[in-house]
Write a protein that holds these residues in place. Structure first.
Motif, PDB file in Angstrom:
ATOM      1  N   THR A 197      -0.922   6.007   1.050  1.00  0.00           N
ATOM      2  CA  THR A 197      -0.499   5.388  -0.214  1.00  0.00           C
ATOM      3  C   THR A 197      -1.752   5.103  -1.048  1.00  0.00           C
ATOM      4  OG1 THR A 197      -0.738   3.146   0.613  1.00  0.00           O
ATOM      5  CG2 THR A 197       1.142   4.113   1.217  1.00  0.00           C
ATOM      6  N   THR A 198      -1.593   4.478  -2.238  1.00  0.00           N
ATOM      7  CA  THR A 198      -2.767   4.155  -3.116  1.00  0.00           C
ATOM      8  C   THR A 198      -3.615   3.371  -2.159  1.00  0.00           C
ATOM      9  OG1 THR A 198      -1.441   2.178  -3.856  1.00  0.00           O
ATOM     10  CG2 THR A 198      -1.388   4.124  -5.057  1.00  0.00           C
ATOM     11  N   LEU A 199      -3.421   2.440  -1.556  1.00  0.00           N
ATOM     12  CA  LEU A 199      -4.170   1.655  -0.610  1.00  0.00           C
ATOM     13  C   LEU A 199      -4.949   2.387   0.612  1.00  0.00           C
ATOM     14  CD1 LEU A 199      -2.020  -1.725  -0.522  1.00  0.00           C
ATOM     15  CD2 LEU A 199      -4.091  -1.147  -1.902  1.00  0.00           C
ATOM     16  N   ALA A 236       6.460  -2.773  -0.189  1.00  0.00           N
ATOM     17  CA  ALA A 236       5.800  -2.512  -1.479  1.00  0.00           C
ATOM     18  C   ALA A 236       6.499  -3.573  -2.379  1.00  0.00           C
ATOM     19  CB  ALA A 236       6.193  -1.015  -2.027  1.00  0.00           C
ATOM     20  N   GLU A 237       5.811  -3.594  -3.492  1.00  0.00           N
ATOM     21  CA  GLU A 237       6.547  -4.512  -4.456  1.00  0.00           C
ATOM     22  C   GLU A 237       7.993  -4.405  -4.495  1.00  0.00           C
ATOM     23  OE1 GLU A 237       4.441  -6.903  -5.868  1.00  0.00           O
ATOM     24  OE2 GLU A 237       3.072  -5.928  -4.598  1.00  0.00           O
ATOM     25  N   ALA A 246      -0.173   0.396   3.645  1.00  0.00           N
ATOM     26  CA  ALA A 246       0.893  -0.444   2.726  1.00  0.00           C
ATOM     27  C   ALA A 246       2.237   0.258   3.365  1.00  0.00           C
ATOM     28  CB  ALA A 246       0.879  -0.056   1.229  1.00  0.00           C
ATOM     29  N   GLN A 247       3.392   0.011   3.014  1.00  0.00           N
ATOM     30  CA  GLN A 247       4.585   0.255   3.247  1.00  0.00           C
ATOM     31  C   GLN A 247       4.696   0.651   4.681  1.00  0.00           C
ATOM     32  OE1 GLN A 247       7.196  -0.105   1.229  1.00  0.00           O
ATOM     33  NE2 GLN A 247       7.816   1.905   0.394  1.00  0.00           N
ATOM     34  N   ARG A 273      -3.904  -0.578  -7.561  1.00  0.00           N
ATOM     35  CA  ARG A 273      -3.455   0.079  -6.127  1.00  0.00           C
ATOM     36  C   ARG A 273      -2.434  -0.477  -5.514  1.00  0.00           C
ATOM     37  NH1 ARG A 273      -7.352   3.509  -4.170  1.00  0.00           N
ATOM     38  NH2 ARG A 273      -9.339   3.317  -4.963  1.00  0.00           N
ATOM     39  N   LYS A 274      -2.469  -1.941  -5.650  1.00  0.00           N
ATOM     40  CA  LYS A 274      -1.521  -2.695  -4.762  1.00  0.00           C
ATOM     41  C   LYS A 274      -0.114  -2.552  -5.328  1.00  0.00           C
ATOM     42  CE  LYS A 274      -0.710  -7.169  -2.602  1.00  0.00           C
ATOM     43  NZ  LYS A 274      -0.603  -8.659  -2.856  1.00  0.00           N
ATOM     44  N   ALA A 275      -0.016  -2.649  -6.741  1.00  0.00           N
ATOM     45  CA  ALA A 275       1.141  -2.416  -7.309  1.00  0.00           C
ATOM     46  C   ALA A 275       1.979  -1.221  -7.141  1.00  0.00           C
ATOM     47  CB  ALA A 275       1.195  -2.624  -8.778  1.00  0.00           C
ATOM     48  N   ALA A 323       1.446   0.871  -4.208  1.00  0.00           N
ATOM     49  CA  ALA A 323       1.355   1.348  -3.160  1.00  0.00           C
ATOM     50  C   ALA A 323       2.791   1.849  -2.559  1.00  0.00           C
ATOM     51  CB  ALA A 323       0.744   0.207  -2.090  1.00  0.00           C
TER      52      ALA A 323
END
Lengths: 729, 284, 159
Positions: free
Chosen positions: A656-658, B96-97, B184-185, C131-133, C135
């Motif tokens: 993921t982005t992270l 995730a959000e 994440a996720q 990044r967090k948003a 993910a």
């Protein structure tokens, strides 16, 4: 001054993509279409005895097609005719297609599929590639006399080091699952399919064999395609034939869209590998002899394994100079789902092995990994394992200089003692990747590309090279606009439709830019001559040329650069017209409590010859590098009882982005005279270096030599406990 | 399919519920079950519309969290950040959000996944679950609420109305760690929550719980017993966490990880958390 | 009432009031794509992992594959076909944020939600929060670098 090449052009298909208007296969509304699905084997090996149909289900609501419904040959046309489209008897892998079922709605289809049970006599399955004796392909590469060197090894002036390296499979994980729509034969007997794919002409060839029709009666049109990475090279041939078969049986259009679970369970992935190295090395670090044994698990059918093995063997000795090399390669059959193409195509596996072996040598000799690479790397004028003299576009020194300048890894004390819960490490990989098909592949393929002018003086490009994210359309537009001196908006790339474009070969092997783009540049050069010079802008001159009846249709068939020679029998000669060169440095942190690896920074110096569209080339390098980073430590991918275990997106994880480091990409341009504007290939190259660079960084951090990718926390823990037995619970 | 809008309506429809009825909140678990065909429910009660169960409020001696509060609600609540800090940390790591906007506290409790990210924290925070039905209401500790693998003591006609989190001791130190490999996720491989006080150099009130190491969320009671009332030392913490990982955890091999990794990581992470909370230098 | 029995729903989709009739547990994703022809919302996994199906419900980003359509009754749903995405779309085009494009609509919807959230909180628009948003939105092409650049650039053009 035209700045199409080297500048930034807007993606022609970009506006459709960002607004959601681009039509992928699942987005197509097809009047009267039914949906189809597949009944599959639930064992890795066996004999199909028949089917039990649940009498509670109303079978009049569905249509079923088996192998007997195939009008032509029941096979997937690939390299060897050994894979049936629908299995009739001997089941060779889990998920092997047995029947196609169609229904009006997805709900009915789901119920029908659940109500059919294949009766299978289970047979023992071969699931261990090291035990398999059934060969798909064997390759031998010999240079010099390795045995003489090994015989002279004395353990001091000449030392011999051995290592065995393994990589697991890896899933491409394009975000759009595979899918096709097929129409029944029209009045002329023409079958039409559209879908998610890289290679329309591969699909056409399969349709022709399965339906016994000529090329003009098998029309293949690429829909917008949501990623491929090799995963949509060969499998679309299977899916398209299944959909077309059902369309023919039903007499109505058929939508056949895999959900993620089915896609993960049955489509091909990266070949698992086992590579053995035995290396004789002088005390100063010079490589004296390399003895390399490459083994790939091909799965149940041949598919693309021979060519994957070919690329693996040619890249097995790495980007290093050595007078004596012996490479032995085998791709063997197992009862796994066939393994196939995935970015890198055999090279990531062998690059991991040779780079790890280089680190092992460095440790044994007390050399810095950088020092060992500088001592041995191929430079201009050197000779590769296949005997190719590297004369053109050799960017090895340039990429190494750049990576050292950016990362200073040569001054980093590698494997220094550390304390604390978080350990840090730096690791380097140095590598090359041949652009285009191997050996005589391009000469045999004779890829074609065509240009012509429309009445307005716009240039129409006809090519079967597909766009699936890499930027084919933009890159072609830039080449044409630059070559003709025209406005990029006056370039029209025709749809990848087998009825409208010539066969440019498959969109694979980092060949689209260098090979097809090169032909396109030639076609444009001739068009420019025909249209003639003048002070007016190209489009005006072109319009006048067309209006005065000028013939603007030009088709170029690819011919290899002069002087290239390759012998397929001995695997000697010029394996590729040119190579991309690269060095990666990974910076990682490893937590000693969880053994989770965090890649903080990833630096790449990449010689692409010429970056036709630098922003897109960077995008290729960043994207490919992240796939390699996933392959290195995150993407656990395991087979059990012949089944791929991570068969949901929740378990088949990708970064993921992270999980993404800060990328630092340096584009190096050592032009290749036979590539368009000096360009070589870039697609696969960035997949090769990430795994070994990260493994090296992990070794720097923990002092542990990982020889099996991915280096999951579970594997790192076991390796750590083996080295620190007191910490065992 | 029933879609009550008020608590009263919800209790009325639940009064007729049988064990096959499924309760739908934000859908983040149940919709996956429906889609993958693991569940073909005939009766579903959609509770998402019962907005009165979506609250965070101070109550005598603690904090009361309505069961339909989403992870996002917890993150956005100053009261929750203050009174249930560890729960907010965990809620931030649930997914995730998009998931945090739908995943609810009640759904998390009711699903009773052994990999629940909120579970160990709720246990360590001494959370109590309020169950209501037309028959009345009762409150049970989360440790008792979960009874086994994806099993709870909620009766068919009961609704998880809210969770009460008692005010934590002022001098309590707390920590939380999720190990999921992907940042994440991810579904946790090991998740640990820890709370303790250091009183005159002695550990007091040690509470700890872990997820993904057994068929349900487990308290690390071996560790708690070994440390409570003791002066912390590296050797003591090492021994206590080792014993706990051997005794309290019952991990398995599955598609996500191995039993060995889960057990070892539980020990290593718990050790690090305790040393950190107790102010002792460096775990390894 | 069976789970199969269609129900009547009212909601606003991309600013237009709609009356829908659908089985209550059908996925919002399917209703958008199949019933309303809004195929800009993509399906990558069907289990809330990839974020390709992200839409806004009452301004909040959700995975539409996990939302039963009955839960958007009386809600406002915004998809990539709606308005208000122009700045983010332009940034993705300019900075190479879209490659194959299949994750792009979800990525753009999520980027907008992130920008609005930061603006609501009066918080800085920085790389870390981007990044967090993002993910929960998977991309296999870009390595995310150009997506994050695009998202940050969108902040500069969005009011």
């Amino acid at each position: 001054m035209n700045r199409s090449v080297g500048g930034v052009l807007a993606r022609p298909e970009g506006p459709a993509k960002v607004t959601g208007r681009a039509l992928y296969v699942a987005d197509l509304r097809v009047e009267g279409a039914w949906v189809a699905g597949t009944v599959r084997s639930n064992v890795a090996r066996g004999r199909l005895l028949g089917f039990d149909f649940d009498p509670a289900f109303d079978w009049k609501r569905v249509v079923i097609a088996g192998p007997e419904a195939i009008p032509g040959a029941n096979l997937v046309a690939m390299i060897v005719d050994d894979q049936p489209l629908l299995c009739a008897d001997a089941i060779e892998h889990f998920g092997e297609p047995l029947l196609i079922v169609a229904a009006e709605t997805p709900l009915t289809l789901r119920a029908a599929l659940a109500a059919i049970r294949p009766r299978i006599e289970v047979r023992p399955a071969m699931l261990d590639m090291e035990a398999s004796e059934q060969l798909f392909k064997r390759i031998a590469i010999d240079k010099g006399d390795v045995e003489a060197v090994f015989a002279a090894a004395d353990g001091a002036a000449i030392r011999v080091l051995e290592g065995t390296y393994r990589t697991d499979t890896q899933e491409q994980m394009y975000i759009e699952p595979q899918g096709f729509v097929a129409w029944p034969p029209d009045a002329n007997g023409t079958i039409a399919v559209t879908g998610s794919m890289q290679c329309p002409y591969y699909v056409q060839k399969s349709l022709m064999r399965a339906f016994g029709v000529e090329a003009h009666n098998a029309r293949v049109v690429q829909a917008a395609t949501g990623g491929g990475f090799g995963g949509k090279e060969d499998y679309p041939s299977v899916l398209a034939c299944h959909a077309a078969l059902m369309a023919r049986v039903c007499g109505r259009p058929i939508r056949m869209l895999y959900d993620r679970h089915e896609d993960l369970a049955v489509t091909p992935k990266r070949h698992p590998s086992r590579v053995r190295h035995r290396t004789a090395v002088a005390s100063d670090g010079r490589l004296l002899a390399m003895d390399i044994d490459v083994l790939l698990d091909g799965g149940a059918y041949t598919t693309l394994s021979p060519v994957v093995l070919s690329r693996a063997c040619i890249h097995a000795a790495g980007a290093y100079r050595c007078e004596n090399v012996r490479i032995r390669g085998r791709a063997v059959a197992t009862n796994h789902v066939p393994f196939g193409a995935f970015r890198g195509f055999g090279a990531p596996q062998v690059c991991f092995a040779v780079e790890r072996q280089m680190d092992r040598i460095a440790v044994a000799l007390g050399l810095h990994p950088v020092e060992l690479r500088l001592c041995n790397m191929l430079r201009r004028g050197d000779v590769t394992a296949t005997g190719q003299v590297l004369e053109h576009s050799v960017g090895s020194v340039e990429v190494m200089d750049e990576i050292l300048a950016r990362t200073k890894i040569d001054r980093h004390p590698w494997r220094a003692q550390q304390t604390g819960n978080v350990r840090r490490g730096l690791g380097l990989a140095f590598f090359f990747h041949g652009a285009g098909f191997t050996g005589s592949g391009e000469a045999l393929l004779k890829a074609r590309v065509a240009v012509e002018l429309d009445r307005e003086g716009c240039v129409i490009v006809r090519s079967a090279s597909t766009e699936f994210g890499q930027g084919t359309l933009t890159m072609f537009t830039a080449i044409v606009a630059q070559a003709l001196g025209c406005d990029a908006r006056d370039v029209i790339i025709a749809d990848a439709d087998t009825q409208g474009v010539p066969n440019s070969g498959p969109t694979v092997a980092s060949r689209t830019c260098m090979i097809v783009g090169g032909s396109l540049q030639k076609a444009c050069a001739e068009l420019l001559v025909r249209v003639g010079p003048g002070p007016a802008p190209f489009r005006e001159r072109a319009r006048a040329f067309v209006q005065r009846g000028g013939d603007s249709q030009i088709e170029i068939t690819y011919t290899s650069p002069p002087g290239l020679a390759w012998d397929d029998a001995t695997y000697r000669g010029d394996a590729y017209p040119a190579y991309g060169w690269a060095a990666d440095v990974a910076e990682v942190e490893v937590s000693l409590d969880s053994f989770e690896v965090r890649v903080k920074r990833f630096t790449s110096a990449v010689d692409v010859g010429k970056a036709i569209q630098p922003q897109m080339v960077e995008g290729q390098i960043e994207g490919g590098s992240l796939q390699a980073i996933g392959f290195a430590h995150l993407e656990a991918a395991t087979m059990k009882h012949g089944q791929f275990q991570q068969n949901r997106m929740a378990t088949c994880v990708i970064p993921t982005t992270l999980d993404t480091p800060t990328f630092d990409v340096a584009l190096i341009e050592v032009p290749f005279e036979h590539g368009p504007f000096g360009a070589k290939g870039v697609g696969e190259l960035p997949m090769d270096g990430g795994a070994p660079a990260i493994a090296s960084a992990i070794e720097d951090a923990l002092g542990i030599h990982m020889d099996h990718m991915p280096a999951t926390p579970e594997r790192l823990l076991e390796a750590w406990l083996a080295a620190h037995p007191k910490e065992e619970l | 399919m029933q879609r009550p809008r008020t608590l009263e309506q919800a209790l009325e429809v639940l009064a007729r519920a049988t064990s096959s009825a499924r309760l739908l909140a934000g859908g983040t678990d149940l919709m996956v079950e429906f889609e993958t065909g693991r569940t073909h429910p005939d009766v579903v009660f959609d509770l998402w519309g019962v907005k009165e169960l979506r609250y965070v409020r101070a109550e005598n001696g603690g904090l009361r969290l309505g069961s339909l509060s989403t992870c996002r609600d917890l993150l956005d609540s100053a009261l929750a950040r203050e009174g249930a800090d560890l729960l907010v940390l965990a809620a931030d790591e649930v997914g995730a959000e998009q998931i945090k906007n739908r995943a609810t506290l009640g759904g998390n409790l009711g699903t009773a996944s052994p990999a629940s990210d909120l579970g160990p924290v709720l246990s360590v925070l001494r959370a109590r679950v309020r169950l209501v039905s037309l028959r009345g209401e009762r409150e049970v500790s989360v440790d008792d609420f979960w009874t086994g693998y994806r099993a709870t003591q909620r009766a068919n006609d009961e609704l998880i109305e809210s969770v009460f989190i008692p005010t934590c001791p002022r001098d309590e130190r707390r920590g939380f760690r999720k190990v999921g490999t992907r940042r994440a996720q991810s579904i946790s491989k090991v998740v640990v929550a820890m709370a303790l006080r250091v009183d005159g150099g002695v550990l007091q009130g040690v509470r700890s719980a872990a997820g993904s190491v057994a068929e349900r969320i487990v308290r690390l009671s071996t560790l708690e017993r070994a440390l409570d009332g003791q002066r912390p030392s590296r050797a003591l913490v090492s021994d206590a966490t080792r014993d706990s990982a051997r005794v309290d955890a019952r991990p398995i091999d599955d598609v996500r990880s191995t039993a060995r990794y889960r057990r070892a990581t539980l020990q290593r992470v718990a050790e690090g958390l305790i040393l950190d909370l107790a102010g002792i230098e460096g775990a390894h | 009432m069976s789970v199969q029995e269609p129900v009547d729903l009212r909601c606003t989709i991309n600013g237009v009031a709609r009356e829908l009739r659908a089985a209550p547990l059908r996925r919002l994703l399917d209703v958008l794509r199949d019933d309303l022809g809004l195929t800009g919302t993509k399906e990558g996994c069907g289990e809330g992992e990839c974020g390709a199906c992200t839409v806004l419900v009452n301004g909040e980003p959700v995975n539409s594959c996990l939302v039963p359509v009955c839960q958007v009754d009386a809600c406002s749903v915004t998809t990539i076909e709606g308005s208000g995405f122009e700045g983010v779309q332009a940034a993705f085009l300019e900075h190479g944020g879209a490659q194959c494009g299949i994750c792009t609509p979800g990525m753009i919807v999520m980027t907008r939600a992130w920008l609005e959230e930061r603006s609501r909180l009066g918080a800085a628009v920085d790389l870390e929060s981007a990044r967090k948003a993002l993910a929960g939105n998977l991309c296999r092409c870009t390595g995310y670098a150009k997506i994050l650049t695009s998202a940050l650039a969108a902040a500069a053009v969005k009011p």
